[in-house]
Design a protein around this motif. Structure first.
Motif, mmCIF file in Angstrom:
data_model
loop_
_atom_site.group_PDB
_atom_site.id
_atom_site.type_symbol
_atom_site.label_atom_id
_atom_site.label_comp_id
_atom_site.label_asym_id
_atom_site.label_seq_id
_atom_site.Cartn_x
_atom_site.Cartn_y
_atom_site.Cartn_z
ATOM 1 N N SER A 130 0.867 -1.169 0.007
ATOM 2 C CA SER A 130 -0.050 -0.110 0.056
ATOM 3 C C SER A 130 1.047 1.193 -0.037
ATOM 4 N N SER A 131 2.248 1.003 0.148
ATOM 5 C CA SER A 131 3.004 2.369 0.042
ATOM 6 C C SER A 131 4.113 2.383 -1.191
ATOM 7 N N ASN A 132 3.834 1.367 -2.113
ATOM 8 C CA ASN A 132 4.774 0.897 -3.113
ATOM 9 C C ASN A 132 4.537 1.225 -4.586
ATOM 10 N N ASN A 133 3.470 0.769 -5.232
ATOM 11 C CA ASN A 133 2.285 -0.398 -4.745
ATOM 12 C C ASN A 133 2.355 -1.589 -4.946
ATOM 13 N N ASP A 134 3.543 -2.215 -5.361
ATOM 14 C CA ASP A 134 3.611 -3.856 -5.707
ATOM 15 C C ASP A 134 4.665 -4.328 -4.600
ATOM 16 N N LEU A 135 4.818 -5.536 -4.956
ATOM 17 C CA LEU A 135 5.896 -6.203 -4.277
ATOM 18 C C LEU A 135 6.854 -6.927 -5.011
ATOM 19 N N ASP A 136 7.138 -6.055 -6.075
ATOM 20 C CA ASP A 136 8.246 -6.515 -7.015
ATOM 21 C C ASP A 136 9.682 -6.226 -7.022
ATOM 22 N N MET A 137 10.325 -7.350 -6.603
ATOM 23 C CA MET A 137 11.806 -7.033 -6.406
ATOM 24 C C MET A 137 12.692 -6.653 -7.424
ATOM 25 N N TRP A 138 12.080 -6.896 -8.624
ATOM 26 C CA TRP A 138 12.954 -6.613 -9.948
ATOM 27 C C TRP A 138 12.754 -5.046 -10.196
ATOM 28 N N GLU A 139 11.742 -4.531 -10.019
ATOM 29 C CA GLU A 139 11.540 -2.927 -9.868
ATOM 30 C C GLU A 139 12.485 -2.463 -8.887
ATOM 31 N N GLU A 140 12.136 -3.068 -7.707
ATOM 32 C CA GLU A 140 12.856 -2.475 -6.296
ATOM 33 C C GLU A 140 14.490 -2.373 -6.592
ATOM 34 N N MET A 141 15.025 -3.484 -7.021
ATOM 35 C CA MET A 141 16.367 -3.754 -7.454
ATOM 36 C C MET A 141 16.954 -2.573 -8.365
ATOM 37 N N ARG A 142 16.045 -2.411 -9.346
ATOM 38 C CA ARG A 142 16.448 -1.410 -10.454
ATOM 39 C C ARG A 142 16.334 0.013 -10.083
ATOM 40 N N THR A 143 15.290 0.065 -9.287
ATOM 41 C CA THR A 143 15.124 1.587 -8.387
ATOM 42 C C THR A 143 16.375 2.028 -7.614
ATOM 43 N N ALA A 144 16.755 0.723 -6.802
ATOM 44 C CA ALA A 144 17.886 1.111 -5.999
ATOM 45 C C ALA A 144 19.298 1.426 -6.743
ATOM 46 N N SER A 145 19.306 0.823 -7.799
ATOM 47 C CA SER A 145 20.667 1.279 -8.346
ATOM 48 C C SER A 145 20.453 2.396 -9.173
ATOM 49 N N LEU A 146 19.326 2.808 -9.810
ATOM 50 C CA LEU A 146 19.364 4.074 -10.409
ATOM 51 C C LEU A 146 19.086 5.178 -9.743
ATOM 52 N N LEU A 147 18.471 5.095 -8.648
ATOM 53 C CA LEU A 147 18.130 6.370 -7.692
ATOM 54 C C LEU A 147 19.446 6.718 -7.108
ATOM 55 N N GLN A 148 20.423 5.828 -6.771
ATOM 56 C CA GLN A 148 21.853 6.456 -6.130
ATOM 57 C C GLN A 148 22.685 6.894 -7.091
ATOM 58 N N LYS A 149 22.456 6.588 -8.384
ATOM 59 C CA LYS A 149 23.342 7.227 -9.599
ATOM 60 C C LYS A 149 22.642 8.667 -9.575
#
Ligand SMILES: [Zn+2]
Length: 435
Positions: A306-325
């Motif tokens: 409810s604060s994401n709004n999914d449980l998708d680890m592929w997206e999360e992993m990609r976001t983790a990398s892109l956001l820090q860049k």
């Protein structure tokens, strides 16, 4: 059932990133719940077949074979609350939208929400998750029945302590011999717990030999309030209270001072980084590069749906990398293989199971996903690690094995009726919102 996976491209995730070969074409055998061999040599596969003539054979031609993801921070039953409140900050979201509905939720609602969230995670290649919620007994029940590995953290909050005491005892009673369910204490956060109740969590975790899973420094408001109330940051407060003397997994860690980072590093606290939830709630961006530089183990979580709004680890992993860049202005930060490590091996370390989970190696538990890379958005194949982190979707996951059992095959979950899980969830949220 013994399983032989043949002709796949294996990514064991136990190879240091400076080595030239991070993957190879080969074979992997599963005996009961563990990996019995992993090899590029067909002779090893022939030997396995000779010993296990009735083994189930999976042809993984054109597929990546890799460890399942470990989602190290979620509230899986909140899948039921997906979409009920968006576009507001954390405290308003909790106090005005989420907590009022949650206060009406009962065991059965949590069970139904957890089944929905677990189904979503399994279909996307997540094979283990760390949860925190009231009625964790229901989450444990859902995990066992659908077939995913779960670390459940019964939630300690000042206004729900009685509930907590019942919850953890029931979990121990029902699931202490479980192959899939283990327990951590879930002290919710500094801002929802008295010192006495925090101490209860610390004492109990020592008695039961479990770790603690806590929300830490998620927002600037949380840190400001801790300063006003205790004259220190939440991290300093928890250190002083002795929480970090137990194995600790801290979710979020968005607003952190240099001293906070030094404290986490010194006590080997693992961080569960939840970039999309932090973005969506406007909480900020965790200083992950600084964590990694300080030698902190950083894993990845989705937080609740409810604060994401999914449980998708592929997206999360990609976001983790892109956001820090983006935030550091340095594209070399969190390269693809590091992101993949955060979603697998680092997750295993965060739950105290390094070497046993998050890797493909002899003796490790068989929590595995097979990803179909014969798709236009994954061609041409030049660097498979880059492909996985920057181009793959959860819908590319075809087969998922948890603890040596095939739970997803050809994109279908074998353990539940998917439509029934979705429709039951719909009925339960309609009912809760009408109360
Ligand atoms: Zn959370």
């Amino acid at each position: 059932m013994d399983i032989l996976i043949e002709n796949g491209i294996l990514i064991p995730m136990n190879i240091a990133c400076h080595e030239s070969t991070l993957y190879f074409k080969g074979y992997l055998g599963i005996e009961n719940e563990r990996i019995s061999f992993i090899s590029h040599d067909k002779k090893d596969a022939d030997e396995f077949v000779a010993l296990h003539s009735d083994c189930y054979r999976i042809d993984a031609t054109g597929k990546i074979v890799m460890p399942g993801f470990i989602n190290t921070h979620t509230h899986v039953a909140m899948a039921l609350l997906r979409g009920i409140s968006d576009d507001v900050p954390l405290m308003e979201w909790l106090e005005q939208h989420i907590w009022p509905v949650e206060s009406k939720m009962e065991y059965r609602d949590v069970l139904v929400g957890a089944r929905l969230g677990i189904l979503e995670m399994l279909l996307g290649g997540t094979t283990a998750f760390v949860d925190m919620y009231p009625f964790e007994e229901a989450v444990a029940e859902a995990a066992e029945s659908v077939g995913i590995r779960a670390v459940v953290s019964p939630c300690l909050m000042d206004f729900k302590m009685e509930h907590f005491e019942n919850d953890w005892q029931q979990i121990i009673k029902r699931f202490s011999n479980s192959r899939l369910v283990t327990i951590m204490m879930g002290p919710h956060a500094v801002y929802t717990l008295s010192e006495q109740n925090l101490q209860r969590s610390i004492t109990l975790s020592k008695e039961l030999g479990t770790g603690n899973h806590i929300h830490l420094s998620e927002t600037a408001v949380e840190v400001e309030n801790a300063h006003k109330k205790y004259g220190m940051t939440p991290t300093e407060y928890l250190e002083k209270a002795g929480l970090f003397k137990t194995p600790t997994l801290a979710a979020h860690c968005v607003v952190m001072s240099e001293r906070d980072i030094e404290i986490l590093s010194r006590h080997n606290v693992s961080v569960a980084h939840n970039p999309q939830s932090n973005m969506k709630l406007g909480s900020g961006i965790a200083p992950v590069k600084r964590f990694l530089d300080a030698g902190i183990n950083v894993s990845i979580g989705t937080d609740g749906a409810s604060s994401n709004n999914d449980l998708d680890m592929w997206e999360e992993m990609r976001t983790a990398s892109l956001l820090q860049k983006a935030v550091t202005g340095d594209p070399s930060v969190i390269p693809a293989y590091t992101a993949l490590q955060m979603a697998t091996v680092n997750g295993a370390q965060a739950i105290g199971r390094k070497g046993e989970l998050g890797v493909l190696s002899r003796g490790a538990l068989a929590d595995i996903q097979l990803v179909n890379i014969e798709k236009p958005h994954l061609y041409p194949h030049t660097n498979l690690i880059s492909e996985l982190v920057y181009s793959t979707h959860s819908s590319d996951v075809e087969t998922v094995i948890v603890n040596g059992t095939i739970v997803v095959e050809n994109r279908k979950c074998l353990s539940v009726d998917e439509r029934e899980v979705c429709l039951t969830a719909q009925r339960h949220i309609d009912n809760l919102l009408s109360k």
